[in-house]
Design an enzyme around this catalytic site. Structure first.
Site, PDB file in Angstrom:
ATOM      1  N   ASN A  15     -30.964 -48.057  30.468  1.00 44.23           N
ATOM      2  CA  ASN A  15     -32.260 -48.261  29.819  1.00 44.23           C
ATOM      3  C   ASN A  15     -33.365 -48.189  30.870  1.00 44.23           C
ATOM      4  OD1 ASN A  15     -32.796 -51.042  30.887  1.00 44.23           O
ATOM      5  ND2 ASN A  15     -30.888 -51.445  29.794  1.00 44.23           N
ATOM      6  N   PRO A  24     -20.209 -58.400  27.423  1.00 38.89           N
ATOM      7  CA  PRO A  24     -20.341 -59.868  27.447  1.00 38.89           C
ATOM      8  C   PRO A  24     -21.811 -60.240  27.516  1.00 38.89           C
ATOM      9  CG  PRO A  24     -19.593 -59.043  29.579  1.00 38.89           C
ATOM     10  CD  PRO A  24     -19.572 -57.869  28.623  1.00 38.89           C
ATOM     11  N   ASP A  25     -22.169 -61.360  26.898  1.00 37.37           N
ATOM     12  CA  ASP A  25     -23.545 -61.846  26.987  1.00 37.37           C
ATOM     13  C   ASP A  25     -23.623 -62.811  28.173  1.00 37.37           C
ATOM     14  OD1 ASP A  25     -25.973 -63.367  26.648  1.00 37.37           O
ATOM     15  OD2 ASP A  25     -26.104 -62.433  24.671  1.00 37.37           O
TER      16      ASP A  25
HETATM   17  N1  CTP Z   1     -28.690 -60.874  28.013  1.00 45.14           N
HETATM   18  C1  CTP Z   1     -27.555 -61.074  28.771  1.00 45.14           C
HETATM   19  N2  CTP Z   1     -26.430 -60.372  28.495  1.00 45.14           N
HETATM   20  C2  CTP Z   1     -26.411 -59.457  27.504  1.00 45.14           C
HETATM   21  C3  CTP Z   1     -27.575 -59.231  26.703  1.00 45.14           C
HETATM   22  C4  CTP Z   1     -28.697 -59.958  26.999  1.00 45.14           C
HETATM   23  O1  CTP Z   1     -27.576 -61.908  29.701  1.00 45.14           O
HETATM   24  N3  CTP Z   1     -25.302 -58.786  27.262  1.00 45.14           N
HETATM   25  C5  CTP Z   1     -29.876 -61.704  28.280  1.00 45.14           C
HETATM   26  C6  CTP Z   1     -31.050 -60.988  28.853  1.00 45.14           C
HETATM   27  O2  CTP Z   1     -31.009 -61.002  30.277  1.00 45.14           O
HETATM   28  C7  CTP Z   1     -32.211 -61.816  28.322  1.00 45.14           C
HETATM   29  C8  CTP Z   1     -31.700 -62.289  26.977  1.00 45.14           C
HETATM   30  O3  CTP Z   1     -30.297 -62.190  27.046  1.00 45.14           O
HETATM   31  O4  CTP Z   1     -32.426 -62.964  29.103  1.00 45.14           O
HETATM   32  C9  CTP Z   1     -32.194 -61.552  25.776  1.00 45.14           C
HETATM   33  O5  CTP Z   1     -32.092 -60.170  25.913  1.00 45.14           O
HETATM   34  P1  CTP Z   1     -32.567 -59.183  24.747  1.00 45.14           P
HETATM   35  O6  CTP Z   1     -32.277 -57.794  25.174  1.00 45.14           O
HETATM   36  O7  CTP Z   1     -33.967 -59.543  24.346  1.00 45.14           O
HETATM   37  O8  CTP Z   1     -31.640 -59.659  23.582  1.00 45.14           O
HETATM   38  P2  CTP Z   1     -30.322 -59.125  22.955  1.00 45.14           P
HETATM   39  O9  CTP Z   1     -29.277 -60.145  23.183  1.00 45.14           O
HETATM   40  O10 CTP Z   1     -30.018 -57.746  23.426  1.00 45.14           O
HETATM   41  O11 CTP Z   1     -30.720 -59.176  21.421  1.00 45.14           O
HETATM   42  P3  CTP Z   1     -31.384 -58.079  20.460  1.00 45.14           P
HETATM   43  O12 CTP Z   1     -31.114 -56.732  21.091  1.00 45.14           O
HETATM   44  O13 CTP Z   1     -30.694 -58.314  19.199  1.00 45.14           O
HETATM   45  O14 CTP Z   1     -32.860 -58.424  20.398  1.00 45.14           O
END
Ligand code: CTP
Length: 409
Positions: free
Chosen positions: A211, A306-307
């Site tokens: 991205n 993983p988140d």
């Molecule tokens: N984040 C993370 N790991 C992931 C996805 C997100 O640590 N796999 C963290 C990002 O660093 C940020 C937060 O989660 O602090 C939110 O990221 P964002 O891209 O806004 O959210 P998403 O979880 O991708 O949700 P969506 O795309 O549904 O808005």
């Protein structure tokens, strides 16, 4: 507001088109209680007048090394010592080169050479002059000797070119001055972890999914936390940015690698997840370059990554005391961000509006809300990513610094 009460700034204004921004800087410094004395170089005087600096600072402006009468009242040694901080803004390629070489051929460079106080420079010049190896080598020399810098920013220049070289905005210079003069190391003895940049998920050895994240916000946060004294680890995806000074950088590519690097950095007191982590990875990246197939394009099977933020926020007894996430949103920014905070289990979430009109993604400035689990919502005005980083680091220090009365969430 009087964050700089009683502080003495010696502002050296060199010859660049950005010199006009010093007028606003002086105003803001004085609003915060600082006393500002100015040295104006001969080239600087081609861009701003001594009278305007004098009117705003309400102090005599110094221009000449050899004005005998004045020299006896306040010599260059005294001028440079009677300050808590020297600020060179704009710091042109020329003055940076003279500072690096130890040349003292005017009042400005003599004061810098004679001082025993910290020096902060806000570089401003044409992008090619900025990128020139001579300028970069001079800056590396000066940084190794302890020079602090703020900016330059990326943008359109007075000469019509585009790139790095614009002087940082007065608000960012002000934040850097406040950080320099802040009581040393409010986060000393604490550990911080920051994620930054994009991730890169391979499709085959030459292709990947990624991205547009520049990493600017996360890198600036790591730099700010380190300036406040935290032992800081920055886990960073691929970016074009230099490693922030005083920060341990772990370079990774994929989300899985980012998670492993974050877990290896634990335990920490605070984690700030500013990375734009790819949501998906290709289940089986091809070990060889994929060739075009007459039966049509390949379909990629994706798996969820993983988140990292949610994993850190739910790390049990290894959970950082304060976990801060970011929420990039284009609509209902605060509501969506708060829902994301709850879903991911973090204490604070920094909500930023990334709708295309704001130019936030990949841009130099950011408009954010800081939302805490306790229900606090702060709307911050639009400011540079450096200024956001500085303010966030200040809030983190308020919450975590030993002896602080503030609660983390
Ligand atoms: N984040 C993370 N790991 C992931 C996805 C997100 O640590 N796999 C963290 C990002 O660093 C940020 C937060 O989660 O602090 C939110 O990221 P964002 O891209 O806004 O959210 P998403 O979880 O991708 O949700 P969506 O795309 O549904 O808005």
């Amino acid at each position: 507001m009087h964050t700089l009460a009683g502080k003495r700034i010696l502002l050296i204004v060199a010859g660049g088109i950005a010199a006009y921004k010093c007028l606003e800087l002086i105003r803001r410094l004085r609003e915060r209680g600082a006393r500002v004395r100015c040295i104006l170089t001969a080239a600087g005087a081609a861009f701003v007048t001594p009278l305007s600096l004098e009117a705003l600072s309400e102090q005599e402006v110094h221009t000449d090394l050899f004005t005998l009468g004045r020299e006896s009242e306040m010599g260059h040694i005294q001028l440079s010592r009677d300050a808590d901080l020297l600020v060179v803004a704009p710091a042109t390629a020329d003055i940076i080169a003279r500072m690096a070489a130890g040349i003292a051929n005017d009042l400005a460079t003599t004061a810098v050479l004679a001082t025993d106080k910290p020096v902060l420079a806000a570089p401003a010049m044409n992008v090619r002059m900025w990128e020139h190896p001579a300028t970069q080598a001079n800056l590396a020399t000066l940084r190794a000797r302890g020079l602090a810098t703020v900016g330059p920013d990326e943008g359109e220049m007075a000469c019509g070119e585009w790139g790095y070289g614009r002087m940082a905005e007065p608000t960012a210079i002000l934040a850097a001055i406040e950080a320099q003069l802040a009581p040393a190391g409010r986060l000393a003895g604490l550990r911080a972890l920051v994620t930054s940049g994009p991730t890169r998920e391979p499709i085959d050895p030459v292709r990947y999914i990624s991205n547009h994240s520049s990493g600017r916000q996360g890198h600036a946060i790591a730099a700010a936390l380190a300036r406040h004294g935290a032992a800081t680890t920055l886990v960073a995806g691929p970016t074009a940015l230099p490693d922030p000074p005083g920060v341990q950088v772990v370079a990774i590519e994929t989300a899985v690698e980012m998670l492993a690097a974050c877990e290896a950095a634990l335990p920490v007191d605070v984690a700030v997840c500013a990375a734009a982590v790819g949501d998906w990875r290709v289940v089986q990246a091809s070990p060889q370059k994929m060739k075009k197939d007459p039966s049509g394009p390949p379909s990629l099977r994706l798996a969820e990554n993983p988140d990292i933020l949610a994993t850190l926020a739910r790390a049990g007894d290894r959970r950082p005391r304060l976990v801060v996430g970011f929420a990039a949103e284009t609509t209902c920014v605060v509501e969506h961000a708060e829902a994301k905070r709850v879903r991911k289990g973090c204490d604070w979430i920094v909500a930023n509006d990334v709708s295309p009109a704001t130019g936030t993604f990949g841009g130099a400035s950011n408009t954010v809300h800081l939302i805490s689990a306790a229900g606090g919502i702060e709307a911050w005005p639009q400011m540079s990513k450096q200024a956001v980083a500085e303010r966030l680091a200040g809030r983190i220090a308020d919450a975590l610094a030993p002896g602080s009365t503030a609660v983390a969430s």
